[in-house]
Design a protein around this motif. Structure first.
Motif, short mmCIF file in Angstrom:
data_model
loop_
_atom_site.label_atom_id
_atom_site.label_comp_id
_atom_site.label_asym_id
_atom_site.label_seq_id
_atom_site.Cartn_x
_atom_site.Cartn_y
_atom_site.Cartn_z
N ALA A 1 0.80 -1.36 -0.07
CA ALA A 1 0.26 -0.16 0.32
C ALA A 1 0.84 1.46 -0.10
O ALA A 1 1.20 2.34 0.52
N PHE B 1 3.04 3.48 -2.83
CA PHE B 1 2.92 4.34 -4.06
C PHE B 1 2.07 3.72 -5.44
O PHE B 1 0.88 4.04 -5.69
N GLY C 1 0.73 0.12 -4.98
CA GLY C 1 -0.38 -0.46 -4.48
C GLY C 1 -1.62 0.75 -4.10
O GLY C 1 -3.05 0.31 -4.51
N GLY D 1 4.29 2.35 2.33
CA GLY D 1 5.04 1.81 2.23
C GLY D 1 6.71 2.64 2.68
O GLY D 1 6.82 2.24 3.33
N ASN E 1 10.83 4.30 6.10
CA ASN E 1 11.44 4.76 6.94
C ASN E 1 11.22 6.25 7.50
O ASN E 1 10.98 7.55 6.59
N ARG F 1 14.73 11.21 3.07
CA ARG F 1 13.43 12.39 2.63
C ARG F 1 13.79 12.15 0.87
O ARG F 1 15.05 11.05 0.20
N CYS F 2 13.42 12.52 -1.08
CA CYS F 2 13.69 11.53 -1.45
C CYS F 2 14.86 12.02 -1.85
O CYS F 2 15.20 13.08 -1.57
N VAL G 1 14.62 12.65 -5.34
CA VAL G 1 14.09 13.26 -6.58
C VAL G 1 13.36 14.09 -7.21
O VAL G 1 12.37 14.41 -5.79
N THR H 1 -0.92 -6.78 7.85
CA THR H 1 -1.58 -8.50 6.98
C THR H 1 -0.19 -8.69 5.91
O THR H 1 -0.13 -7.74 4.78
N ARG H 2 0.38 -9.33 6.43
CA ARG H 2 1.92 -9.87 5.87
C ARG H 2 0.94 -11.10 4.90
O ARG H 2 0.27 -11.74 5.16
N GLY I 1 7.09 -3.11 -4.08
CA GLY I 1 8.74 -2.78 -3.22
C GLY I 1 9.62 -3.13 -3.57
O GLY I 1 9.70 -4.31 -3.85
N LEU J 1 12.60 -2.10 -2.29
CA LEU J 1 13.69 -1.20 -1.46
C LEU J 1 12.44 -1.29 0.30
O LEU J 1 12.32 -0.65 0.84
N GLN K 1 21.99 9.94 4.79
CA GLN K 1 21.61 10.98 4.90
C GLN K 1 20.61 11.37 6.56
O GLN K 1 20.92 12.46 6.72
N PHE L 1 19.11 -2.73 1.65
CA PHE L 1 17.63 -4.01 1.05
C PHE L 1 17.81 -5.28 0.31
O PHE L 1 19.44 -4.85 0.52
N ILE M 1 6.12 3.90 -11.68
CA ILE M 1 4.90 3.14 -10.56
C ILE M 1 3.70 3.33 -12.21
O ILE M 1 2.99 2.52 -12.41
C1 FAD Z 1 14.95 6.29 2.02
C2 FAD Z 1 14.43 5.78 1.02
C3 FAD Z 1 13.98 7.01 -0.74
C4 FAD Z 1 14.17 7.03 -1.54
N1 FAD Z 1 14.10 8.18 -2.20
C5 FAD Z 1 12.92 7.99 -3.63
C6 FAD Z 1 13.06 9.47 -4.69
O1 FAD Z 1 13.53 10.08 -3.88
N2 FAD Z 1 12.71 8.72 -5.67
C7 FAD Z 1 12.15 7.52 -6.21
O2 FAD Z 1 11.93 7.23 -7.35
N3 FAD Z 1 12.64 6.42 -5.50
C8 FAD Z 1 12.98 6.48 -3.85
N4 FAD Z 1 13.01 5.83 -3.54
C9 FAD Z 1 12.51 4.55 -3.51
C10 FAD Z 1 10.93 3.99 -2.86
O3 FAD Z 1 10.68 2.94 -2.49
C11 FAD Z 1 9.69 4.60 -4.26
O4 FAD Z 1 10.04 5.17 -4.62
C12 FAD Z 1 8.37 4.07 -3.76
O5 FAD Z 1 8.33 4.63 -2.50
C13 FAD Z 1 7.88 2.85 -3.96
O6 FAD Z 1 7.09 2.66 -3.55
P1 FAD Z 1 5.86 1.37 -4.11
O7 FAD Z 1 4.67 1.09 -3.87
O8 FAD Z 1 6.25 0.84 -4.97
O9 FAD Z 1 6.57 0.32 -3.30
P2 FAD Z 1 6.93 0.55 -1.08
O10 FAD Z 1 6.91 1.71 -1.02
O11 FAD Z 1 8.51 -0.40 -1.35
O12 FAD Z 1 5.56 -0.34 -0.67
C14 FAD Z 1 5.38 -1.45 -0.64
C15 FAD Z 1 5.25 -1.78 0.34
O13 FAD Z 1 4.54 -3.50 0.08
C16 FAD Z 1 4.52 -4.01 1.84
N5 FAD Z 1 4.86 -5.85 1.60
C17 FAD Z 1 5.67 -6.17 1.20
N6 FAD Z 1 5.67 -7.55 0.89
C18 FAD Z 1 4.25 -7.89 1.86
C19 FAD Z 1 4.21 -8.53 2.26
N7 FAD Z 1 4.46 -9.56 1.87
N8 FAD Z 1 2.87 -9.23 2.94
C20 FAD Z 1 2.45 -7.47 2.92
N9 FAD Z 1 3.01 -6.61 2.41
C21 FAD Z 1 4.28 -6.21 1.98
C22 FAD Z 1 6.12 -3.28 2.51
O14 FAD Z 1 4.77 -3.26 3.99
C23 FAD Z 1 5.22 -2.47 1.88
O15 FAD Z 1 4.54 -1.13 3.04
C24 FAD Z 1 13.70 5.62 -2.02
C25 FAD Z 1 13.57 4.60 -1.14
C26 FAD Z 1 13.86 4.68 0.05
C27 FAD Z 1 14.35 3.61 0.92
#
Ligand code: FAD
Length: 863
Positions: free
Chosen positions: A20, A22, A24, A49, A54, A60-61, A63, A113-114, A147, A149, A196, A386, A447
């Protein structure tokens, strides 16, 4: 059935989404829009997420937030105003919470919920998902928005569990924050998170010790209010700006430079670097020079200018040295943006421990022991990164058709089609999966692209009464190959980075993200969908269909050259007169890279049957005598000279350790058939007779040529055999003209769009030979007698109109008992191999050619 959120978890849904953040959230929004019943799971307690987990100081981001935000709803954009150029974690989390509220998303999300397992049920054509609480849900489509990371890497250090003080993991930070004041703190790790948080923890703690295994390049973020120019652009044309981002290389609109870090004068290099340094943006510093990602010299120039900056900031020279990366090219590990990171090491209470000099031996009850010292700490912060990209996916026991798990299938590295799906796992999608641009891009742009593609796909399936989609093995293998091809032309695989999986012990070393660019990637995905979901098998009540195929077969750098050529709208050569065509091809060759340095270059003339022939001799830098290569340039018997093939001859000289004598020959239409062949034969006879004087080893003469030069080289070998000399040890035929029949299939499939066209070949033939002469073996060597010829290396290119006649020649030579090494240049065109230092993917083929030539030499002469 119990569940963590509100309401009862339905036993069956259309779509289950994991994550959940960006991804999801937007996926759920789109699924709702399609009227599909969807449920989202996240082990986190709320949306966000990355930005939920974090919460370390300084998170912070990297980008700019003007770009790192959704673009699917203009009103959402209008309503949300970012306070900073790089917003901090609380603000990004608040934004995602606002999105969840605004579209009422939480009611379909089960927090806490995993998902632990997912099994494909072929009979029902559904996935059965299991949660950590033992609940089950069945879904038609299963989408991992989990995700790249999101799975922190546990520190792989002995004794971590023994430590009695406070332990923190940056990727799982306590919600209430941490008070470091008056504490003696350690930070282990100097990747993005470490860089950071270190300045902020240093600002609070009584003492800070930083344990660094690998120094990282970092650039000052110059954070502050959102950049006014960007804000203004968005205010005047938001839609246009977002569209430009979608079709940009990295997901942020940017003008690409053509300034090379190799050839630009120093003042230009410094000026460009300083601009990027002042901009404080990742894509600026990654794009100082056009070639810094692929050329080691260009890259080292950026790297050195950054090291100069580090030395200028850090007062202790030893510490500055330790903080300066030297053993991987800049950018091949994700560079960081920082605020006062290097300055922090000038503070009296901050100390750097270089683990390369004194490795950690163990974590103890009180602190950390290195090979030289025992440290005691009140708190240890692990900023150890990660298990990126594949980790979150394979940490769920996903079992596809035939009982194969994702972890098993990916044991040697991820295998996907478009980073979206994987064979053997129908109806299973990954958002920003491996082999998609993901972490190399502004991820929100990537995404949105993935979510939109998946949503459109589900909509199409439903509209066509289909309910099962799975990539074919052919399409998947093609995509994996294309990913590899893209990575191989860059410097990225040279680093032990998390892009390569190198930070996790035992993880296969494979370049994980797609590096061809957001724009190129989007084009590929769009083409797949437009071509009836090319490479996917679709099934359902309406029946089955499959338009199988490989979406990208050209070498990526050659594809870029072709795009560039197409964009220039150049006139076709075949519409020109011969003199104009010559002037044109000389002009286009003027600005290319020169090719490698050789030991010596000397121009001369040798006697030909109708007057002197100019030649250029290339001598290797090593001590002679050397094997000799008599080389004939390409150009359809009409164009070309020693100059036109100069970079290739240099390359051939250096790679094969041979003296190369590149001989000019008379050109058509002034001198038609068989002038070129006669000149080539005479030249080879002269070179053989003068081998020792030229610095060659007598008896080790290779006759070589490219295209029409390959034609005269092949003919020369036949003539020499018939005449009983000169003695030729081997022949090297690069994409040769071997026959006048232009009806072979490669003329049809490759006759347009690959520089050498079918029309141009016709023009060449018309200039060179009368119809009546063309079948003569002195024009079409394939029609000659082939037994008794010297061993041959024949190179044919997949996207060359001449491919099939080259293949035929290699086959016919082999059938005649001639030893042949046939090298098929996959993904290449007629001209690829000659474009030294432009088409980088040609280099391994030329290396193979050199090795093949070497293998044909008599034993004692082999290198
Ligand atoms: C500190 C940091 C800074 C970042 N800055 C940038 C940036 O500036 N620009 C950029 O483009 N990207 C950046 N990123 C990358 C960032 O991960 C992505 O930009 C974006 O937030 C990813 O979104 P997402 O929804 O795909 O994944 P995530 O935000 O990682 O969300 C995934 C979610 O899935 C859940 N999950 C995973 N596996 C399971 C499971 N088996 N069961 C249940 N839940 C599960 C996790 O708990 C998590 O909440 C950064 C990453 C970090 C760690």
């Amino acid at each position: 059935m119990a569940m963590a959120g509100s309401g009862v978890l339905p036993a069956e849904v259309d779509v289950a989404v994991v994550g959940a953040g960006f991804s999801g959230l937007y996926m759920l929004y789109r699924l709702r829009g399609l009227g599909l019943r969807a449920v989202v799971f996240d082990e986190a307690g709320d949306v966000g997420g990355t930005w939920y987990w974090n919460r370390y100081p300084g998170a912070r981001c990297d980008v700019p937030t003007t770009d790192y935000a959704y673009s699917f709803d203009a009103q959402l954009e209008e309503d949300w105003v970012w306070s900073e150029k790089y917003a901090a974690q609380p603000e990004i989390l608040a934004y995602l919470q606002h999105v969840a509220d605004r579209y009422d998303l939480r009611r379909d999300i089960r927090f806490g919920t995993r998902i632990t397992a997912a099994v494909w049920d072929e009979a029902a054509r559904r996935w059965r998902l299991r949660t950590g609480d033992g609940d089950e849900v069945s879904c038609r489509y299963y989408i991992m928005a989990s995700g790249c990371l999101s799975l922190p890497k546990a520190p792989d250090i002995d004794g971590v569990d023994r430590y009695r003080g406070e332990v923190y993991l940056t990727g799982r930070w306590p919600h209430g924050g941490v008070d470091f004041s008056r504490k003696n703190v350690a930070v282990v790790g100097t990747g993005s998170s470490g860089i950071q948080c270190i300045p902020l923890i240093a600002g609070e703690a009584a003492r800070l010790t930083v344990f660094q295994r690998t120094p990282n390049f970092s650039v000052p973020a110059r954070n502050g209010p959102p950049p006014p120019d960007r804000v203004a652009l968005l205010a005047t044309d938001r839609a246009g700006y977002r569209q430009a981002a979608r079709w940009s290389r990295g997901g942020v609109p940017r003008e690409l430079t053509d300034v090379s870090g190799v050839t630009a004068p120093e003042y230009v290099r410094r000026e460009r670097f300083e601009d990027a340094w002042q901009a404080g943006e990742l894509f600026a510093i990654l794009g100082v020079f056009s070639d810094q990602g692929v050329n080691a010299v260009s890259n080292s120039r950026v790297a050195e200018m950054i090291r100069e900056k580090i030395r200028a900031v850090v007062s202790d020279a030893d510490v500055a040295d330790a903080l300066s990366p030297t053993d991987y090219p800049f950018g091949t590990k994700r560079p960081c943006l920082d605020t006062s990171y290097f300055e922090t090491f000038n503070l009296p209470h901050v100390r750097l421990v270089d683990l390369r000099r004194t490795p950690i031996v163990a974590v103890t009850e009180a602190g950390i022991d290195t090979a030289e010292e025992s440290f005691e700490f009140d708190a240890i912060v692990f900023a150890t990164g990660f298990d990126a990209m594949t980790g979150p996916l394979v940490s769920v026991a996903v079992t596809g058709t035939d009982g194969v798990t994702l972890e098993d299938k990916w044991q040697h590295g991820p295998v996907t089609y478009l980073g979206l799906m994987t064979t053997g796992f129908p109806n299973f999608f990954t958002i920003t999966g491996p082999q998609s641009p993901s972490v190399l891009s502004n991820m929100v742009v990537s995404i949105e692209q993935h979510v939109d593609w998946i949503a459109d796909c589900l909509q199409r399936l439903r509209a066509e009464n289909l309910d099962r989609i799975e990539p074919t093995p052919l399409a998947e293998a093609g995509w994996v190959q294309h990913n590899q091809d893209c990575a191989d032309i860059t410097l990225y695989p040279r680093a032990n980075s998390w892009y390569m999986g190198a930070n996790v012990p035992g993880k296969p070393r494979v370049f994980l993200p797609y590096i061809g660019g957001v724009d190129a990637y989007r084009r590929a995905c769009d083409e797949v969908a437009e071509n009836g979901f090319m490479g996917f098998r679709l099934d359902g009540p309406a029946g089955s269909r499959c338009n199988d195929g490989v979406i990208r077969r050209l070498q990526p750098d050659m594809a870029m050259v072709l795009d560039l050529v197409a964009s220039l709208g150049l006139p076709p050569i075949e519409a020109m007169s011969a003199p104009d065509a010559r002037a044109f091809s000389e002009a286009t060759a003027a600005s290319r890279p020169p090719g490698p340095e050789v030991g010596e270059i000397a121009d001369g003339v040798l006697p030909g049957p109708a007057g002197d022939l100019a030649y250029r001799l290339y001598r290797p830098p090593t001590r002679g005598p050397h094997p000799l290569i008599a080389y004939f340039h390409g150009g359809g018997w009409v164009l070309g000279s020693q100059d036109s093939d100069d970079p290739l001859c240099r390359d051939l000289c250096v790679r094969t350790g041979s003296v190369v004598v590149s001989v000019n020959y008379r050109h058509a239409p002034e001198d038609r058939f068989p002038a070129a062949a006669d000149d080539a034969f005479a030249a080879v006879a002269w070179i053989a007779a003068n081998a020792a004087a030229l610095g060659g080893i007598p008896g080790q003469l290779t006759v070589a040529g490219w295209s029409a030069g390959g034609n005269v080289a092949a003919i020369t070998c036949q003539l020499a055999r018939d005449a009983g000399g000169p003695d030729i040890a081997s022949q090297l035929l690069l994409a040769p003209v071997t026959d006048c029949d232009l009806g072979r299939p490669s003329y049809a499939s490759n006759g347009e769009g690959f520089i050498l066209t079918a029309g141009l070949m016709r023009w060449f033939w018309d200039h060179y030979a009368d119809e009546a002469d063309r079948a003569n073996p002195k024009a079409s060597p394939l029609r000659g007698t082939l037994d008794g010829l010297p061993p041959a290396v024949v190179v044919t290119a997949e996207f060359d109109p001449l491919r099939d006649e080259g293949d035929a020649y290699a086959g016919a030579l082999a059938a005649a008992g001639v030893p042949v090494r046939h090298i098929r240049a996959r993904g290449h065109t007629h001209t690829s191999l000659t474009m030294v230092d432009v088409v980088i993917s040609g280099a391994p083929v030329r290396a193979e050619i050199a090795e093949a030539l070497d293998s044909l030499r008599p034993e004692p002469a082999r290198s």
